[in-house]
Design a protein around this motif. Structure first.
Motif, PDB file in Angstrom:
ATOM      1  N   ILE A  94       0.857  -1.184   0.000  1.00  0.00           N
ATOM      2  CA  ILE A  94       0.000   0.000   0.000  1.00  0.00           C
ATOM      3  C   ILE A  94       0.894   1.235   0.000  1.00  0.00           C
ATOM      4  N   HIS A  95       0.591   2.198  -0.851  1.00  0.00           N
ATOM      5  CA  HIS A  95       1.494   3.334  -1.057  1.00  0.00           C
ATOM      6  C   HIS A  95       1.211   4.495  -0.102  1.00  0.00           C
ATOM      7  N   PHE A  96      -0.055   4.939  -0.028  1.00  0.00           N
ATOM      8  CA  PHE A  96      -0.390   6.122   0.755  1.00  0.00           C
ATOM      9  C   PHE A  96      -0.998   5.742   2.110  1.00  0.00           C
ATOM     10  N   VAL A  97      -0.808   6.618   3.094  1.00  0.00           N
ATOM     11  CA  VAL A  97      -1.314   6.370   4.435  1.00  0.00           C
ATOM     12  C   VAL A  97      -2.842   6.321   4.437  1.00  0.00           C
ATOM     13  N   HIS A  98      -3.481   7.231   3.711  1.00  0.00           N
ATOM     14  CA  HIS A  98      -4.949   7.218   3.706  1.00  0.00           C
ATOM     15  C   HIS A  98      -5.486   5.947   3.053  1.00  0.00           C
ATOM     16  N   GLU A  99      -4.733   5.373   2.123  1.00  0.00           N
ATOM     17  CA  GLU A  99      -5.136   4.090   1.541  1.00  0.00           C
ATOM     18  C   GLU A  99      -5.018   2.968   2.577  1.00  0.00           C
ATOM     19  N   ALA A 100      -3.986   3.050   3.400  1.00  0.00           N
ATOM     20  CA  ALA A 100      -3.856   2.060   4.478  1.00  0.00           C
ATOM     21  C   ALA A 100      -5.038   2.160   5.437  1.00  0.00           C
ATOM     22  N   MET A 101      -5.444   3.388   5.760  1.00  0.00           N
ATOM     23  CA  MET A 101      -6.564   3.567   6.677  1.00  0.00           C
ATOM     24  C   MET A 101      -7.888   3.134   6.061  1.00  0.00           C
ATOM     25  N   ALA A 102      -7.946   3.103   4.742  1.00  0.00           N
ATOM     26  CA  ALA A 102      -9.163   2.633   4.069  1.00  0.00           C
ATOM     27  C   ALA A 102      -9.240   1.114   4.043  1.00  0.00           C
ATOM     28  N   HIS A 103      -8.149   0.429   4.362  1.00  0.00           N
ATOM     29  CA  HIS A 103      -8.163  -1.034   4.390  1.00  0.00           C
ATOM     30  C   HIS A 103      -8.761  -1.474   5.733  1.00  0.00           C
ATOM     31  N   PRO A 104      -9.850  -2.234   5.719  1.00  0.00           N
ATOM     32  CA  PRO A 104     -10.537  -2.545   6.985  1.00  0.00           C
ATOM     33  C   PRO A 104      -9.671  -3.276   8.001  1.00  0.00           C
ATOM     34  N   LEU A 105      -8.745  -4.123   7.542  1.00  0.00           N
ATOM     35  CA  LEU A 105      -7.909  -4.856   8.491  1.00  0.00           C
ATOM     36  C   LEU A 105      -6.908  -3.937   9.186  1.00  0.00           C
ATOM     37  N   ILE A 106      -6.285  -3.040   8.428  1.00  0.00           N
ATOM     38  CA  ILE A 106      -5.297  -2.142   9.031  1.00  0.00           C
ATOM     39  C   ILE A 106      -5.989  -1.168   9.980  1.00  0.00           C
ATOM     40  N   ARG A 107      -7.137  -0.646   9.569  1.00  0.00           N
ATOM     41  CA  ARG A 107      -7.867   0.273  10.453  1.00  0.00           C
ATOM     42  C   ARG A 107      -8.286  -0.436  11.738  1.00  0.00           C
ATOM     43  N   ALA A 108      -8.768  -1.674  11.607  1.00  0.00           N
ATOM     44  CA  ALA A 108      -9.187  -2.429  12.795  1.00  0.00           C
ATOM     45  C   ALA A 108      -7.990  -2.768  13.689  1.00  0.00           C
ATOM     46  N   PHE A 109      -6.862  -3.096  13.079  1.00  0.00           N
ATOM     47  CA  PHE A 109      -5.638  -3.380  13.834  1.00  0.00           C
ATOM     48  C   PHE A 109      -5.229  -2.164  14.654  1.00  0.00           C
ATOM     49  N   LEU A 110      -5.233  -0.995  14.018  1.00  0.00           N
ATOM     50  CA  LEU A 110      -4.860   0.233  14.719  1.00  0.00           C
ATOM     51  C   LEU A 110      -5.798   0.490  15.895  1.00  0.00           C
ATOM     52  N   ARG A 111      -7.093   0.416  15.656  1.00  0.00           N
ATOM     53  CA  ARG A 111      -8.046   0.735  16.727  1.00  0.00           C
ATOM     54  C   ARG A 111      -7.933  -0.257  17.881  1.00  0.00           C
ATOM     55  N   LYS A 112      -7.855  -1.539  17.564  1.00  0.00           N
ATOM     56  CA  LYS A 112      -7.790  -2.515  18.646  1.00  0.00           C
ATOM     57  C   LYS A 112      -6.511  -2.345  19.460  1.00  0.00           C
ATOM     58  N   LEU A 113      -5.376  -2.175  18.787  1.00  0.00           N
ATOM     59  CA  LEU A 113      -4.122  -2.059  19.530  1.00  0.00           C
ATOM     60  C   LEU A 113      -4.099  -0.775  20.364  1.00  0.00           C
ATOM     61  N   GLU A 114      -4.592   0.317  19.784  1.00  0.00           N
ATOM     62  CA  GLU A 114      -4.624   1.574  20.544  1.00  0.00           C
ATOM     63  C   GLU A 114      -5.515   1.436  21.775  1.00  0.00           C
ATOM     64  N   GLU A 115      -6.712   0.890  21.607  1.00  0.00           N
ATOM     65  CA  GLU A 115      -7.665   0.852  22.713  1.00  0.00           C
ATOM     66  C   GLU A 115      -7.280  -0.147  23.800  1.00  0.00           C
TER      67      GLU A 115
END
Length: 489
Positions: free
Chosen positions: A314-335
């Protein structure tokens, strides 16, 4: 036909581009800054530009300085534009462009005598720095490293320094010899207790050749801590083309950034300071809670999304955030693992702060790249991830996600993505990291045994078990399968 940026062109700027709201001829210098990169210009220079437009603090204009020969190209670009920069603030639904005029000079980079002489002038009352997290000559325990070759060289010949700290020491010596009070040293880099770290490096270097001078610095020079925040990607042809085609301005080195900006600082400036509180800077007695929040939630969050996105091409950060797995990974690890290890911050909701971070990461206009977030992990991981991991282990809290983040970084450093594409070198220590990462495929502990990065933390059995399990799964099943299992799906 786009308008080429220069002082004489300011009156002819297109309607969509704001000119400096003040007479630049009325400015006079007060700050010498090392590290004239994008972040400095989007942050410190932009706050000063706002202040000057209010008719305030106009005796605090910027003089640029650089240590490396390679910075001469940047100086040439800015000189051709009369030190002007076009700043483009981008949000999902809007873009705003304005020309910054807060800088009035840029000393020839690597010209130590000229830089030292300028610091010795009485009008320079603040010397500030953005020299990256890895520029402070620290050992694995974040203490000054007296054995670093650059520090040893400056200690052996203080009159001919080659580093920013050697030059600052020479500038302070010159002021003391002339009977002038020392300038304040203001670090604006993303490192914990950045003023303290800067002081420790400067006095550590001084102590190698002149212990009495080190004591004088400790007693007389101010080093306010600060927390700085604004997502600012590197400038590429993409940004130059957007500025040219959408705004009608030709700028050799524009800066694109998000609309959000934050600067929290301790008020410790014996020779005075610009009234930056009028331009949105928050002055507090203790910046530590704010910087810890930012370093762990934002900078740590960047690391969390960087390596899975890199492995998934994945090239751009906003594209990474649009990927449901990466977004879910970030939220779960942060919380579950990051926020529980962040102490309370005055007048701040940590969950709300993370919600803001998640929105900022998702901004489609910024064009921030995954590769930039992956850069320099050997310096960034010990500052943004490992302190949280250390606190979690000490408190007996969950570390599954943090161990997975470490495994993803290791897997990335093996130098090939999940699709088999080669990853170009992306760390000052890339060759050694790659060799260890490949060895860790068969013996995971090899990665954690890098004492320069992990120290004693790498020997913790809870981390070692979880890391080995995640790394084996990444090699055997791939990034998406591992994230799916971690996220519960």
């Amino acid at each position: 036909m786009p308008l080429r940026l220069s002082h004489s062109a300011l009156d002819a700027l297109p309607d969509r581009v704001a000119a400096p709201g003040y007479d630049r001829a009325a400015l006079s210098p007060g700050i010498l800054h090392f590290g004239l990169g994008n972040f400095h210009r989007a942050h410190q220079a932009e706050h000063l530009d706002r202040l000057f437009a209010m008719g305030e603090g106009q005796d605090w204009a910027l003089v640029g300085a650089g240590v490396f020969e390679g910075e001469k190209r940047a100086r040439d670009i800015l000189a051709a534009q009369d030190w002007l920069t076009t700043l483009v603030e981008q949000e999902a639904g809007s873009s705003r462009a304005k020309v910054l005029g807060a800088m009035v000079d840029f000393i020839e980079p690597a010209n130590a005598p000229a830089i030292i002489a300028r610091m010795a002038e009485p009008d320079i009352r603040i010397v500030s720095l953005t020299i990256t997290e890895g520029g402070y000559f620290l050992d694995p325990d974040d203490r000054f490293d007296p054995g670093h070759p650059a520090m040893a060289a400056d200690a052996a010949d203080p009159a001919h320094p080659g580093t920013v700290f050697g030059m600052i020491l020479a500038g302070l010596r010159a002021r003391r010899a002339a009977g002038l009070a020392p300038f304040t040293i203001m670090c604006c880099d993303n490192i914990p207790h950045n003023g303290v770290v800067t002081k420790n490096t400067l006095t550590g270097l001084a102590r190698l050749s002149d212990p009495d001078f080190a004591d004088w610095i400790t007693a007389n020079v101010a080093f306010p801590n600060s927390m700085v925040d604004r997502i600012t990607p590197a400038t590429t042809d993409r940004e130059r083309a957007i500025l040219r085609e959408e705004f009608g301005v030709e700028d050799g080195w524009p800066v694109f950034c998000e609309g959000f900006t934050q600067w929290v600082m301790e008020d410790n400036f014996p020779l005075g300071r610009p009234p930056l509180e009028k331009a949105g800077v928050q002055f507090v007695p203790d910046v530590a809670p704010y910087e810890l929040m930012k370093l762990r939630i934002l900078n740590g969050g960047h690391a969390v999304i960087a390596y899975p996105a890199g492995l998934m091409d994945i090239h751009f950060v906003h594209e990474a955030m649009a990927h449901p797995l990466i977004r879910a990974f970030l939220r779960k690890l942060e919380e579950t693992e990051i926020l529980p290890n962040v102490p309370p911050v005055p007048d701040t909701s940590l969950p709300a702060y993370f919600d803001l971070i998640e929105r900022r990461f998702s901004n489609p206009k910024i064009g921030d790249t995954v590769r930039r977030l992956c850069l320099d992990g050997s310096n960034r991981q010990p500052k943004f991830i490992l302190p949280t991991l250390r606190d979690a282990l000490a408190a007996g809290r969950e570390v599954e996600g943090l161990a997975l983040e470490c495994a993803l970084w290791c897997r990335y450093c093996a130098g090939v993505t999940g699709s088999g594409a080669e990853i170009a070198p992306n760390d000052p220590a890339w060759d050694s990291l790659t060799a260890v990462a490949r060895a860790a495929k068969d013996r995971p502990q090899a990665w954690l045994d890098q004492r320069a990065i992990y120290g004693e933390l790498g020997q913790d059995p809870r981390l070692a078990e979880a890391f080995a399990r995640h790394l084996a799964a990444l090699w055997a099943e791939g990034t998406e399968a591992v994230l799916t299992r971690y996220c519960g799906g």
